[in-house]
Structures are given as structure tokens and as C-alpha cells.
Design an enzyme around this catalytic site. Structure first.
Site, PDB file in Angstrom:
ATOM      1  CB  ALA A  47      -0.926   0.012   1.221  1.00  0.00           C
ATOM      2  CD  GLU A  78       0.187   2.255   3.843  1.00  0.00           C
ATOM      3  OE1 GLU A  78       0.657   3.380   3.579  1.00  0.00           O
ATOM      4  OE2 GLU A  78       0.904   1.240   3.960  1.00  0.00           O
TER       5      GLU A  78
END
Length: 1007
Positions: free
Chosen positions: A434, A469
């Protein structure tokens, strides 16, 4: 960013070599006076570069006869600098060369030995004196001696040559600090039919101090037009110079740009969409109707924004961004900010314009996507999740988890998320796990999408990536490291916060075992001499890529855990990081800034100098081995570097400030049992009641060090565990297992002692100790198997079956709700089937048959799918069913589990590198043959390349394997031979060989 689960050359102009190399005098060539060279302005202090001494000798005009013994070395240095030599070897010299000294016709008689000795002595003395004077720092050597400083700076600078043949006015990997951008206006026109794009980038800048050059980054962009203007003045065309090896472009000016002035550089360009996974790249997928759909997405971290638009592509050049993208009507676009407006164009396209970023950000966080995705959103939140239309129903878990995490981080950091939206996008073809682009987080589909029947283990994996994230939106985006040398400030914090956040808002996912295992693996890597300090200098593109490793992620997180655990109040750590985020909001920092912020709120007498304590963990590689010894009521702790490579002496005097935590047999489980002693010196002592039977150091493995309990301590702990397995926490039991295997690898304990500790394991009930023991024993088993020690392999398998047999037999094959029990069951049954345990194989085959016969409607429990599919892949009939299941699966986590086992991995690797299947069907891909194609797809030093190297070499343990690996990587030269991961692979093979050579006799006599 969540990763995938050569020094720069300065080309010396040829005329400089020819003008200086073969002249016998003068001894110093003043290039500033040489009219054949263009004059450069005096450089700003941060722009001056001095070439290595070896290259200075070449410029200063060593004659051919001055290069005897050192000729070969100088030639090698010259090649590194990109020079081309002209017939330098003695074998190639013409006897009539005008530069050769020839004997006179009437030579004198041969001198006496005494005369020769005296002459040689005098020559050596004169030569030594000349060299001393010549190499005096800051000295210009004149007839009057060295009496004035050297002011001829251009003499010391070698400029590379740009693509148009002119000298490029910059010599460093890092950009100059004379110019700073404050805003970008970027217009992009992607053509997904032809996989190209055009762009126009307008950069508003201010001049920080006087300069005649602007240097920025550009990679694989064809600049078609460039204009420049000062303030509100008229724009004029300028020439752009490009130096491709460093991906830099430059504009030179006849007059200085003055400090404080504003200026605008406008660049028009064209390029191909990248065929790799970096920059502005093309991707595709097959929709449910069987049609191919194309899209374009971005991945800029660490050094790829320059592949999409010219920019100052370093983290501390923060600016605002206004993005405009044209598209066909059947596509949509996304970027960091919400869309401001859409304008139809005369050519039938639509121009989407996004709001100007409300925050300044680093270039690597910019992102944009052109695709035909759909989204789900929660109206009262800022969060949306995007995917291809066919997978929209798989987005709900991510949406719910991200919404909870965003609220948690807003409250925990006491700073609200600063943007107007937070999009999570599942990209069908995405290399990184990610990427934390501010406001537009991109994910590999398997790390974001789940169906309604997903297991807790699958949910844990997805939630962990989302938590990581989202933590970056503060650590990395709001406050950003100044340079990649301190990448851990981004990744270490995000790794630590993913664990903290999930423990607090989704405790049922129980990430503690996973986090513990990741810390063990970080210790294993950091024990190698090829490791690096958490905060370390990086000066090449490959070195930047290699910073994305377990040292920056897991070791960074581990030392934060250790610091937090050593503080008297959990709230102190939180206060410190809030102070850090608020103090440096919108800015760039280095490691010292963090420690100083934490020190401002830390009042404990135990950590009077927190910065000094923590610097010992970030400024030097490796970690300490703490050895404990007892004499009566006195306990002595001794620290030394844990060095697996015994011949290394580079940091044997290293010391750490270690917050040593410990418990004893009188109180060992509850947090209040924990006591702490700060070990600062090589050896220190403290008192303990004499009735204490044993000590366990590093309570719950919150410290980043390994403990050796000595000849008395280990037997006492082993006896305690044998009598009562729950006398220590499961983290402490797993810690003992990890530590004793590490000490065996170091040579401090025998393998017999390792086996003595493992005798207790049949009574173990918790996941972490069992999985760690299985992992360590499986590693030994694979070393033996790779050496083809089949008798020992058989005996080792039998030992593992006997040790874990009762635990394996207790495992069920039905749905299991407890995540920890799923982890335990998955590890035990995976090993049981690998050992060809009959009942395991039979149940796995029966379960797969049910799955196939029901057309996939009979579900295999999520934690058992890998076990079942691995067994299925061993049968030709089941292999075809498995392959078919993979081909038609649309649910990506299911695809990932179908793609398991060496047989499937080999097949997929062959398919991915070859357009046609080999005539033999399932052939093992040749890494050597395919290396060129691998580094075309993945950057040298990147995490995928690191993983490929490690997986291909980690089980080698013979001199033959070492020679083969060494030969292969040596042949790569600039294509990867100097990677840290290569050095790690070679060191690992040597250590494997050393361990096997030492322990094979013991294993061969093993009953």
C-alpha cells in the site's frame, strides 16, 4: 509505505583528460585559465564538491612515466569516473613514443652500489617532500611555497556532461538548496490507447540565496519547451540541460538570481506511461465480461514523482499542488484533493481540475489515477473506498475499519486529519502492499478487499495495512523525514502505531503474536554485519531503495516499543509524540528532533538524557547481547554487540544504553512484577535477594536485545518451564526459544542445549512459542535438505513429529473463531502435512475434494486454505483443479491462497517472465537468465528484489553455493552487485556453512 509482503559516476570530459594527462609540466594545470573550457560561476557553499584524491591526480596531469606501480589502480579509478584511457599499459606503448625517456647514445659507466643507494635515498626524500607539499589541504603550490589559501575552487570540481554535450552545472546526488518551490500547477493528458502522456508543469519558486543555476529532477520525460520568468516579468525561453545518470535537469543563467526573488519555471513535456510499477504507470485487468480494461495509476515513493512531472523530488522540498487531468468521458480521475470542476474540451475529452492542496506536501505523496472505478462511502465521514466495479461488494470491511481508525488517530494524536477527504483505492496491478499518498491511499487489492466470509486472519491482515497507512497521514505526511536516511521516522512509527491502534479499537484481531514475530525477524536481520544503522547515510538511488527493509520498519517500531515500555507512565510516550507532531507540523525532521521532543515531556529520573539513550539505538547498527551472571545476591550484567560474523571488528566497542527489564520466580507474570535496571556501561551490577531461583530478562520481549543466561541460568529456566509452563508469559517463553536459537547460531550454546529447552514444548498451548519453535526447526530442516543430508532430514522430521505430535493431533478442521487458535492451527497443520503425516494429508485431500465437487460452495476455513491447497498442488489431478480455480477466482485473497506451494510459484514466475510457456510445462525459472527482466520491472535495491535474493539463497550452506552466488552477483556489476541484500545473502550463506560445519557431527550422533 507498506512494502511488497554503484555509486554515481562523474564523467570527465575527454579533452580534459587529453590536455592534462600526458603533459610533463606544469605539475598543476589551472583549469580556470584554460580558455577551452566554459567559465562557471563560483559555487555557493552548499554546491561545492571535491573529487576524490585519485581523480584529482588524474586532472592535475600525471605524465605517463609517473604511473608505474599505481598505473592499474589509477586506471580502475578512472573507469569508475567514466574515463576512457588510451593505450596505457606498457605492452601497448610504442618504443618511439615522444613521451618515453630514451637512453642517450653515449651512456656513462654503471655507478657503484653506494652511489645508487645514496641517489635512491635522495630521490625518495625529494619525492616525499613534494608529495607532502602537494597534498597540503587548502594550499596552492607556488615557487614561493605554500603561503596562501587555495582559492581556485573550479580546479577541484569535475562537472559531468549533459545529453547535449555541454557540462552539467551540478555534481551531487542531492539537489542544491538555493531554490525552493512553493507551488506546482500540473496539467496531464494521458492517452491510454497509446500508453503515452503529455504534461505541462508550472513551478513557482523563491530564491533562498544567490545562484546562477536551477537544478531539479526529471526521469524519462522529453522536455519540449521551457520558459522562465522573474516575478511579474515576461517569460522567455530557456535551455534545459539533462544529466540522465542522476535524473537531473538544470537551467543556467548569465546573471545571478537574487535571494528573496520569486520566479516561475514552465516545462512542457511528453513521455510514455511507465511499464514498471513506478511513476505514472499503466495497468489493466479483465472485467467480468472478459474484456480488458486499462487504467493509469501512480507510485512515487521514493524517487519516482520525477517520472510523471519535473520536480524537486526530495522530501524536504515541500510545496502545494494543483492537479488537472484530461480523460475520456467513460473514465474518472482521482487525486489527493476533491475535484473542483470538470470542463469539456473541444477534442471530446474532459479536463478534471482538483482543488489546490490545503497543505504543503513532499512530491512522493502526490498521486493521481485515471480509471473506471466505483466507490462506497459513509456520508458522515471523509472516507471512501474505490475498486473496480466487479469488486464493489468487497469494500465494506475496509470502509468500516478505515472510518474507525481515522477517528481513533484524530483523538490519539489530538490533531485532526487536515484534508477534506480520505480515499482508499484498490489497484488491480500494484507492487507495494500500500502507499500512503495524502488523501489518496493506494492498495494492492489483496490488502484492501474482503468478502463477507473472510476469516479473522484475513481481516487482521487487511486491518493492519489500513492502520499502517492511516498512521502515515500524521507520521510521514504531516511531519516528514528530511531525507531518506531517517526513513524509520515514517515507517517505524507507522509500524508501531498499526499495532497500538488495532489493540485499542479492534482487540479481537489480536496483533500481538504477529508483532512479536516481526520483532524476532528484525533481530535476525540486524545480527548480520551487512545490516545498517536505523538512521544511516544514503547517497545513491539504490541505497534509498534499500532503506525500505526490516531495520527501518520493524527495528524502528521495536525501539519505540522499548522506549514506551521503559517509561514509568504510558501517557508520557503519547505526550511526547503529540508534542513532536504539533511542534513540527508541516515540516521536515531528523531523528534528533524526535528525541528532543520526547525529552521535553519526559521527567523521569531514569532517563535524564533520553536523546543520548536513544541515539545509541539509532546511530549504530546491530544490537547488544546481554549476559547475566550471579554470585550470591549480586547480579552482573555485561553487554557486547551481538555479532554473528566473528571476524568483524568494526564496532566491537559499541555500547548501548539498555533499559533492562526483568522478573523472577517470586513474581513473573503481572506488569507490576517488572523491574528495570539501566545498563550503560560494559558491565554493571545490582543486588537481588539470595532466595531468588531464576531471573528472566527482557520482560515480554519489549527490549531489542538478546539475553544469555549462562551455564546456571539456562538450566534453572528450563526446569521452571518443565515444572510449570505458565510460570512465564507466552511472550517470554517465545523469547527464550528465539534467543537460544540465536545463541546457537552465534556459537555460545550447543545445539544440545537448544533441544533441552524445547523438551517442554509438548506442554505448550500458546501460539507464539509454538510458531517460533516450528520456524526455527524448519530452518534447520531446510538447511539439511538443501545439503542432501537425507538421513538427518529423516531424523529431524521424526523429532519434530514426536515433539509436536500431540499438539498436531489436537487440532480440528472445522471453523475456529479464535484468531490466536487459528494461527496455532495453521502453523501446526502446515508442518504436519509437510512432514507427510498421514492423517493430515488425508483430511486435506478430502476437504479439497469437497470443495471441488461443490463447485466451491463448500467453504474451506480461511486459516486452512493454504494447508489444503498446498497438499492439492502435489497431485496432478488436483493441480489442474487448483489452477482452474485460480484462473476463475475474482476474490483476490482466495487467488492468493490458491497460488501456494513451490509448484504454483514456479509456474507463475515462469508465466510472468515469459510470454510463452516452456515446452516442458512447469519448469523452474532460471533466476540468472531472468535477472535482466527482473530489474527492468523492479528497481535495483527495491523490496521485491531483496525478497527474491533472500528466498533464493537463504538455505544455502556449502562453499559451492557460496561460490556460485558470489560469481553470479559479481557478474552483475552496476546491475545489483553492490546491493546490501547481496552482501546479506553472501553473509548468510557463510554463516549457514559455519553453523552446519560445527553442528553436523553433533546431529550425526543424534539418537
Amino acid at each position: 509505505m507498506d512494502p511488497f509482503d554503484s555509486t554515481e559516476r562523474a564523467n570527465l570530459p575527454r579533452n580534459m583528460i587529453e590536455n592534462s594527462m600526458f603533459e610533463e609540466e606544469p605539475d598543476v594545470v589551472d583549469l580556470a585559465k584554460d580558455t577551452t573550457f566554459p567559465a562557471f560561476p563560483a559555487l555557493d557553499p552548499d554546491e561545492v564538491v571535491y573529487e576524490p584524491r585519485s581523480s584529482r591526480l588524474l586532472v592535475r596531469g600525471l605524465g605517463e612515466n609517473d604511473m608505474d606501480e599505481d598505473e592499474e589502480e589509477c586506471e580502475s579509478s578512472a573507469r569508475l569516473l567514466g574515463m576512457t584511457f588510451m593505450n596505457r599499459s606498457s605492452a601497448q606503448r610504442s618504443s618511439s613514443s615522444p613521451y618515453s625517456r630514451q637512453a642517450l647514445p653515449g651512456s656513462c659507466s654503471r655507478p657503484s652500489v653506494r652511489t645508487m643507494v645514496v641517489c635512491v635515498f635522495l630521490l625518495v626524500m625529494v619525492a616525499s617532500l613534494i608529495m607532502v607539499l602537494y597534498f597540503l589541504p587548502g594550499c596552492t603550490f607556488t615557487k614561493a611555497g605554500c603561503h596562501k589559501p587555495n582559492t581556485t575552487t573550479p580546479l577541484e570540481t569535475i562537472y559531468p556532461v549533459s545529453t547535449n554535450g555541454q557540462l552539467f552545472p551540478w555534481t551531487q546526488f542531492r539537489l542544491p538548496r538555493s531554490i525552493h518551490p512553493f507551488s506546482y500547477d500540473i496539467t496531464l493528458n494521458p492517452d491510454l490507447d497509446n500508453m503515452t502522456f503529455t504534461g505541462c508543469t508550472v513551478i513557482n519558486m523563491f530564491v533562498r540565496h544567490n545562484t546562477k543555476i536551477i537544478v531539479l529532477h526529471s526521469a524519462n520525460l522529453s522536455i519540449t519547451k521551457a520558459t522562465f520568468k522573474m516575478g511579474n516579468g515576461e517569460a522567455s525561453d530557456v535551455t534545459v540541460l539533462e544529466y540522465k545518470p542522476r535524473e537531473q535537469i538544470a537551467v543556467k543563467f548569465p546573471e545571478e538570481l537574487k535571494e528573496g526573488q520569486h520566479c516561475v519555471l514552465t516545462l512542457n513535456y511528453s513521455a510514455n506511461l511507465s511499464h514498471t510499477y513506478g511513476g505514472f504507470y499503466n495497468s489493466s485487468y479483465i472485467d467480468e465480461g472478459g474484456s480488458k480494461r486499462v487504467l493509469a495509476a501512480t507510485q512515487f515513493e521514493p524517487l519516482s514523482a520525477r517520472m510523471a512531472f519535473p520536480c524537486f523530488d526530495e522530501p524536504d522540498f515541500k510545496a502545494s499542488f494543483l492537479i488537472k487531468i484530461s480523460r475520456k468521458p467513460n473514465y474518472m480521475t482521482l487525486s489527493n484533493m476533491p475535484k473542483a470542476k470538470s470542463t469539456p474540451l473541444p477534442n471530446g475529452l474532459i479536463l478534471d481540475e482538483f482543488e489546490k492542496t490545503s497543505v504543503n506536501m513532499s512530491t512522493y505523496l502526490v498521486a493521481f489515477i485515471v480509471a473506471n472505478f466505483t466507490n462506497v462511502t459513509v456520508p458522515e465521514t471523509l472516507v471512501s473506498v474505490y475498486s473496480v466495479p466487479e469488486k464493489k461488494e468487497h469494500t465494506s470491511y475496509a470502509l468500516d475499519t478505515a472510518s474507525k481508525l481515522l477517528q481513533f488517530y484524530n483523538e490519539f494524536f489530538e490533531i485532526s486529519y487536515p484534508l477534506k477527504k480520505l480515499d482508499l483505492v484498490a489497484i488491480p496491478d500494484f507492487l507495494a502492499g500500500a502507499m500512503e499518498n495524502w488523501g489518496l491511499i493506494t492498495f494492492r487489492e489483496t490488502n484492501l478487499l474482503l468478502n463477507t466470509q473472510s476469516s479473522p486472519l484475513e481481516k487482521q491482515a487487511v486491518a493492519s495495512v489500513i492502520a499502517h497507512e492511516l498512521a502515515h497521514q500524521w507520521f510521514g505526511n504531516l511531519v516528514t523525514m528530511s531525507w531518506w536516511s531517517d526513513l524509520w521516522l515514517n515507517e517505524g512509527f507507522a509500524t508501531y502505531m498499526e499495532h497500538i491502534s488495532l489493540q485499542m479499537i479492534l482487540p479481537e484481531l489480536d496483533t500481538s503474536n504477529t508483532f512479536l514475530a516481526r520483532r524476532f525477524r528484525a533481530l535476525d536481520k540486524d545480527a548480520l554485519n551487512s545490516s545498517h544503522a536505523v538512521s544511516t547515510e544514503v547517497n545513491t538511488k539504490e541505497q534509498v531503495e534499500e532503506m525500505f527493509d526490516s531495520v527501518s520498519y520493524e527495528k524502528g517500531a521495536s525501539i519505540l516499543l522499548m522506549l514506551n515500555a521503559s517509561l514509568p507512565d504510558d501517557r508520557q510516550f503519547r505526550k511526547g509524540i503529540i508534542q513532536y507532531l504539533k511542534q513540527f507540523s508541516g515540516l521536515n525532521t531528523d531523528t534528533d528532533d524526535l528525541w528532543n521532543s520526547l525529552t521535553q515531556v519526559e521527567v523521569s529520573t531514569q532517563h535524564q538524557n533520553l536523546s543520548e539513550m536513544m541515539s545509541s539505538w539509532t546511530s549504530q547498527k546491530g544490537f547488544p547481547l546481554v549476559t547475566i551472571s550471579r554470585k550470591g545476591d549480586e547480579v552482573t550484567l555485561t553487554q557486547e554487540p551481538f555479532l554473528l560474523t566473528s571476524d568483524n571488528t568494526t564496532y566491537t566497542n559499541s555500547l548501548w544504553t539498555i533499559p533492562v527489564t526483568y522478573v523472577n520466580d517470586s513474581c513473573s507474570l503481572a506488569p507490576e512484577c517488572k523491574q528495570m535496571f539501566t545498563l550503560k556501561k560494559k558491565s554493571e551490577t545490582f543486588k537481588l535477594p539470595q532466595n531468588v531461583t531464576w531471573l528472566k530478562l527482557n520482560y515480554r520481549n519489549t527490549g531489542f536485545y538478546i539475553v544469555h543466561y549462562g551455564d546456571e541460568g539456562w538450566p534453572a529456566l528450563i526446569e521452571a518451564l518443565t515444572n510449570n509452563v505458565t510460570v512465564l508469559s507466552h511472550e517470554d517463553r517465545a523469547s527464550l526459544i528465539h534467543n537460544i536459537f540465536a545463541l546457537s547460531r552465534l556459537g555460545r550454546v550447543s545445539f544440545h542445549q537448544v533441544l533441552n529447552l524445547l523438551n517442554y514444548i509438548s506442554n505448550e498451548t500458546e501460539t507464539a512459542p509454538v510458531t517460533e519453535a516450528l520456524l526455527q526447526l524448519k530452518s534447520v530442516l531446510r538447511l539439511l535438505d538443501k545439503r542432501q543430508e537425507q538421513d538427518l532430514v529423516t531424523r529431524m522430521k521424526s523429532y519434530i513429529r514426536d515433539l509436536f505430535g500431540s499438539l498436531m493431533d489436537k487440532q480440528t478442521w472445522k471453523e475456529e473463531k479464535s484468531l490466536s487458535k487459528q494461527e496455532l492451527r495453521s502453523a501446526l497443520l502446515q508442518m504436519a502435512c509437510e512432514l507427510n503425516q498421514g492423517s493430515c494429508i488425508q483430511k486435506a485431500k478430502a476437504m479439497f475434494k469437497q470443495y471441488v465437487d461443490s463447485n466451491g460452495t463448500v467453504r474451506i476455513p480461511g486459516d486452512l486454505q493454504q494447508v489444503v491447497f498446498t497438499v492439492a498442488a502435489q497431485s496432478d489431478e488436483d493441480w489442474l483443479n487448483l489452477h482452474s480455480s485460480y484462473a476463475y477466482a475474482t476474490y483476490d485473497t482466495e487467488k492468493r491462497k490458491n497460488a501456494t506451494g513451490p509448484r504454483f510459484i514456479s509456474e507463475c514466475a515462469t508465466y510472468s517472465l515469459d510470454s510463452k510457456r516452456s515446452s516442458e510445462g512447469r519448469s523452474h525459472p532460471d533466476t540468472g537468465q531472468n535477472w535482466g527482466r527482473l530489474i527492468e520491472k523492479f528497481p535495483v535495491g527495491s523490496f521485491p528484489i531483496q525478497s527474491i535474493i533472500k528466498s533464493a539463497t537463504s538455505q544455502f550452506s556449502t562453499q559451492m553455493h557460496l561460490n556460485q552466488v558470489q560469481s553470479f552477483f559479481s557478474s552483475l556489476k552496476e546491475h545489483g552487485s553492490q546491493m546490501r541484500s547481496v552482501q546479506e545473502a553472501l553473509e548468510t550463506i557463510r554463516l549457514n556453512k559455519q553453523w552446519m560445519d560445527k553442528n553436523l557431527p553433533t546431529l550425526q550422533n543424534w539418537p
